[in-house]
Design a protein around this motif. Structure first.
Motif, short mmCIF file in Angstrom:
data_model
loop_
_atom_site.label_atom_id
_atom_site.label_comp_id
_atom_site.label_asym_id
_atom_site.label_seq_id
_atom_site.Cartn_x
_atom_site.Cartn_y
_atom_site.Cartn_z
N ARG A 49 0.78 -1.04 -0.19
CA ARG A 49 -0.07 -0.14 -0.04
C ARG A 49 1.09 1.35 -0.15
N ILE A 50 0.76 2.03 -0.90
CA ILE A 50 1.66 3.20 -1.25
C ILE A 50 0.41 4.56 -0.81
N GLU A 51 0.47 5.11 0.00
CA GLU A 51 -0.62 6.28 0.66
C GLU A 51 0.32 7.63 0.27
N ARG A 55 -0.58 11.54 0.61
CA ARG A 55 -1.65 12.21 1.37
C ARG A 55 -2.37 13.45 0.11
N GLY A 82 -4.10 10.08 -3.08
CA GLY A 82 -4.85 8.77 -3.08
C GLY A 82 -3.57 7.71 -2.68
N VAL A 83 -4.41 6.37 -2.84
CA VAL A 83 -3.64 5.03 -2.37
C VAL A 83 -3.31 4.19 -3.54
N GLU A 132 -2.52 0.32 -4.36
CA GLU A 132 -2.27 -0.85 -3.70
C GLU A 132 -2.20 -1.84 -4.78
N LYS A 179 -7.27 4.28 -5.06
CA LYS A 179 -8.43 4.74 -4.49
C LYS A 179 -8.21 6.50 -4.25
N SER A 181 -7.95 10.13 -2.87
CA SER A 181 -8.13 10.77 -1.75
C SER A 181 -9.54 11.53 -1.35
#
Length: 105
Positions: free
Chosen positions: A46-48, A50, A53-54, A56, A86, A88
């Motif tokens: 998972r790379i988030e 800020r 988004g994310v 995965e 996904k 933000s």
């Protein structure tokens, strides 16, 4: 409209008042780092980022009775990995605005 990496480099070079030649290696490095992190996922990651988004890497289940739509042949699809993005909350709220209000801004 399709944007390429060159368009992103151009946009950053304009906002930072730097030549594209100087910005391009940094953009390349970020993209390579994201790609390598996702490829090294064992088996998920998972790379988030800020306010963006994310990303995965997720596992899919094996499908013992998948069907080839061309031949109607029943085939086995093994378990594999897939990518998922996904957005933000900030990006999602902007994208959900009606198109008329976005055009007026």
């Amino acid at each position: 409209m399709t944007y390429t990496k060159r368009d992103i480099v151009r946009k950053i070079s304009e906002t930072k008042n730097l030549p594209m030649v100087q910005v391009e290696p940094w953009v390349d490095d970020v993209i390579v780092a994201l790609r390598e992190t996702m490829m090294e996922a064992n088996p998920t990651c998972r790379i988030e980022i800020r306010d963006f988004g994310v990303f995965e890497v997720k596992l899919t289940k094996a499908k013992p009775k998948a069907r080839n739509p061309k031949t109607n042949e029943v085939i086995y699809v093994p378990e594999h990995r897939k990518t998922h993005f996904k957005p933000s909350k900030l990006l999602k709220e902007f994208l959900r605005q009606p198109l008329e209000s976005v055009d007026q801004e």
